[in-house]
Design a protein around this motif. Sequence first.
Motif, PDB file in Angstrom:
ATOM      1  N   PRO A 126     -47.540   4.096  11.940  1.00 49.64           N
ATOM      2  CA  PRO A 126     -48.356   3.342  10.987  1.00 49.64           C
ATOM      3  C   PRO A 126     -47.716   2.002  10.601  1.00 49.64           C
ATOM      4  CG  PRO A 126     -47.030   4.953   9.826  1.00 49.64           C
ATOM      5  CD  PRO A 126     -46.704   5.109  11.298  1.00 49.64           C
ATOM      6  N   ILE A 162     -42.757   5.132  15.360  1.00 37.93           N
ATOM      7  CA  ILE A 162     -42.232   3.803  15.036  1.00 37.93           C
ATOM      8  C   ILE A 162     -43.017   3.303  13.832  1.00 37.93           C
ATOM      9  CG2 ILE A 162     -43.681   2.783  16.879  1.00 37.93           C
ATOM     10  CD1 ILE A 162     -40.493   1.137  15.615  1.00 37.93           C
ATOM     11  N   ASN A 164     -44.029   0.380  11.627  1.00 38.55           N
ATOM     12  CA  ASN A 164     -44.067  -1.082  11.594  1.00 38.55           C
ATOM     13  C   ASN A 164     -43.967  -1.508  10.130  1.00 38.55           C
ATOM     14  OD1 ASN A 164     -46.130  -0.518  14.276  1.00 38.55           O
ATOM     15  ND2 ASN A 164     -44.354  -1.845  14.501  1.00 38.55           N
ATOM     16  N   TYR A 332     -45.279  -8.789  18.176  1.00 36.33           N
ATOM     17  CA  TYR A 332     -45.466  -7.336  18.289  1.00 36.33           C
ATOM     18  C   TYR A 332     -44.771  -6.780  19.533  1.00 36.33           C
ATOM     19  CZ  TYR A 332     -48.205  -2.953  18.559  1.00 36.33           C
ATOM     20  OH  TYR A 332     -48.609  -1.649  18.637  1.00 36.33           O
ATOM     21  N   GLN A 335     -40.819  -6.305  19.286  1.00 34.93           N
ATOM     22  CA  GLN A 335     -40.263  -5.110  18.631  1.00 34.93           C
ATOM     23  C   GLN A 335     -40.403  -3.884  19.520  1.00 34.93           C
ATOM     24  OE1 GLN A 335     -42.255  -2.423  16.934  1.00 34.93           O
ATOM     25  NE2 GLN A 335     -44.094  -3.184  17.953  1.00 34.93           N
ATOM     26  N   ASP A 336     -41.445  -3.851  20.357  1.00 35.49           N
ATOM     27  CA  ASP A 336     -41.596  -2.700  21.244  1.00 35.49           C
ATOM     28  C   ASP A 336     -40.487  -2.656  22.290  1.00 35.49           C
ATOM     29  OD1 ASP A 336     -43.399  -0.613  20.912  1.00 35.49           O
ATOM     30  OD2 ASP A 336     -45.121  -1.931  21.242  1.00 35.49           O
TER      31      ASP A 336
HETATM   32  N1  ARG Z   1     -48.416   0.092  14.009  1.00 35.99           N
HETATM   33  C1  ARG Z   1     -49.256  -0.303  15.106  1.00 35.99           C
HETATM   34  C2  ARG Z   1     -50.678  -0.478  14.608  1.00 35.99           C
HETATM   35  O1  ARG Z   1     -51.008   0.061  13.566  1.00 35.99           O
HETATM   36  C3  ARG Z   1     -49.266   0.696  16.217  1.00 35.99           C
HETATM   37  C4  ARG Z   1     -47.957   0.919  16.906  1.00 35.99           C
HETATM   38  C5  ARG Z   1     -48.109   1.613  18.202  1.00 35.99           C
HETATM   39  N2  ARG Z   1     -46.872   1.873  18.887  1.00 35.99           N
HETATM   40  C6  ARG Z   1     -46.189   0.997  19.569  1.00 35.99           C
HETATM   41  N3  ARG Z   1     -45.050   1.385  20.113  1.00 35.99           N
HETATM   42  N4  ARG Z   1     -46.571  -0.261  19.713  1.00 35.99           N
HETATM   43  O2  ARG Z   1     -51.464  -1.118  15.281  1.00 35.99           O
END
Ligand code: ARG
Length: 599
Positions: A126, A162, A164, A332, A335-336
Motif C-alpha cells: 500500500p 513493500i 510506499n 517509482y 525504488q523497485d
Molecule cells: N504502492 C503501489 C500502488 O499503490 C503498488 C506497489 C506495487 N509493488 C511494486 N513492487 N511496485 O500503486
Amino acid sequence: MEIENKIVSAVVLGIKTLYGQDIAPETVQLQKTKKEFAGHLTLVVFPFLKISRKKPEDTAQELGHFLKTEIPSVVADFNAVKGFLNLVIAPASWIGLLTDIHQDAQFGLTEATDHSPLVMIEYSSPNTNKPLHLGHVRNNLLGCALANIMAANGNRVVKTNIVNDRGIHICKSMLAWLKYGNGATPESTGIKGDHLIGDYYVAFDKHYKEQIKELMEEGMSEEEAKNEAPLIKEAREMLVKWENNDPEVRALWRKMNEWVYAGFDVTYKALGVSFDKIYYESETYLEGKEKVLEGLDKGLFFRKEDGSVWADLTPEGLDEKLLLRSDGTSVYMTQDIGTAKLRFRDYPIDKMIYVVGNEQNYHFQVLSILLDKLGFEWGKDLVHFSYGMVELPNGKMKSREGTVVDADDLVAEMIGSARKMSEDKINKLTDLSEDEANEIARIVGLGALKYFILKVDARKNMLFNPAESIDFNGNTGPFIQYTYARIRSILRKASEAGISIPETLSAQTDLSEKEISLIQMLADFPNVVKQAGSDYNPSCIANYCYDLVKEYNQFYHDFSILHEENENKKTFRLVLSAEISKIIRTGMGLLGIEVPERM
Ligand code: ARG
C-alpha cells in the motif's frame, strides 16, 4: 495414485505379452471415463495401434482381457468403444484408495525441504496516504492464497510487502493535516489512523481543486494552474525537505506513518493476512538510485543533456524509460530496483512473484528487463501476477473522490450480514454464547467475501456482489462452509453414539457410483493443488471445493449415513464424509478461508 500406477504397469506388461514390444510408461494415457460410458478410467489405445497392427476396437478388447486377468483386484470389468478402453475399477481398489487418503493427514500437500526453491511473493504494497480499499482486499487475498498454494507445492515461501511510505502523496496528507487538522490524532478523534490520514488526503485534494479553479478563473490554463497552485508547491517543498532529512518534516512523517501502520495492522489482522518481511520504500529508494548509477557506469543506461538518467528499451521493442529525474530524485521504478536489490541480498530468491493490478503491466514488463540487465538472476523470469479490477455492482471505486469501498467497512458489513442471517435462520443455533455466535459470523462473513473474490479468474475484472456472496446456496463460501459444518455435526453425533472411526477400512463388495465418484474426486485433490501452483491460479482450488461439496450434498441427500443398518457401510460412509470434510478444510485453508464446526 496407486490405482493408476498399477494399471500403467499392467498395460506395459500387456503390450509386451500380447505384441512383444517394450513401451515407455509415459505413453500410457489414462483419463476419467466420460459420463455416458460405464467405467471409471479410460485407456487411450490409439498410441498402441502401430504396435498391435490391429483395429482399435480389437486392440482395446485384447488389452481389456489382459488387464482383467492380470490385475483383477484393480480392473473388475471393461468395455471397449473404438480406441477407448473403459475400465471399471474394483471396489477393493477404491476402498484402498480412500484408506490411503484417510491415513494421510497432509494429503495433497508437499512439504518443503531446506533445498526447495525459494519463492518470494509480494502483495498488498500500500501507499501510506490512505486506508486499504476493495482493490487491496483482492490483492491481499490473492497474495495470501498464492503463498499458501506455493508452499503446498513444496516451495519455501517468503511473504513480503513493500510499503510506499514516501513521496508526494504522503506529503499531501501531511500538509493537509498541518493546515486543517488542528492537531487531531487517532486518540483524540477515535478515528483509525489510516482513515484519519486518508481524510486529510481527501481534504488536500478538495482544497487543491478549489485553488486550481480559482487560478483558472483568473485566466490560467488548467495545466498551469495544477502546477502553480500554492498547495501543490508547498507539498513539493515538503518532499524536498523530507529528502534533505529536515528533522521537523521527518518527525511528522514518522508520526503520521505510525498511525497508518497501526491502522493497517488492524485491517490485515481482520483479513487474516500476514507477512514474513516488510520493506519500506524510504529504506530502498536510495539503494535503487545507487543501482541505477552503477548501471550508468557500466553503460547499461544513458544520461540526457538535462542530467536525467534513462534506459533505452527500444531494442526490446519498448520505450525509453526514465530512471532518475534531472534533479536526481528517483521515480517509482527506481525504488523497485532498490527493493529488488535488498530482497536479493536478504534471501536466495529463486522466483519472485509480484501481486499487483493489471494497470501496472507495463511497469513490470520494464522492471523485468531492467533487473535482468542489472544482473538479477530471477529478473528475467519474475512473475507479475496481474489481476483485474474489482468493483461493487453499484459503481466504480475511486480514491480521489473519497467514494472508495473501504476494506474495514466492507469486512464489518460482511460479518454483520452473516450475523443477521444466522439470526433470521429457521433452524438457528439456539445454544450458542454471544462469543460463539460472533465467531461464526466472523468466519462466515469473511468466508463469503474471500471465496467470492477467489473463485474468479484473477486476471478478469469482477463485480463483488455482497448479497450474492453470502447466499447459502450457490457457488459461495457459506455454502461450502455449511456443508463442512454439517459433516462435522454428523461426525460428532457418531462419536456421541460411540461409533469410532477405524484406521483401515474393511472390504466392501458394493459401492454406489456416487460414492466412487466422491473417492475419485478426493483422489484428484493433489492434482488440483499442483495445477493451482503451476498456473498460479487459486480459483481452481475454489471451484474444486465447490464441485466436491455439490457432489457430497447429492450423496447426503440420497444415502443415509448414521441410519444405515449395515455397519460396514455406515463406517465407510463416515470415513468418506470425514475425508471430504478434511479436504474441504485443507482446500479452503489454502484460500485463507476458515471453516466453522457449527453454523
Ligand atoms: N504502492 C503501489 C500502488 O499503490 C503498488 C506497489 C506495487 N509493488 C511494486 N513492487 N511496485 O500503486
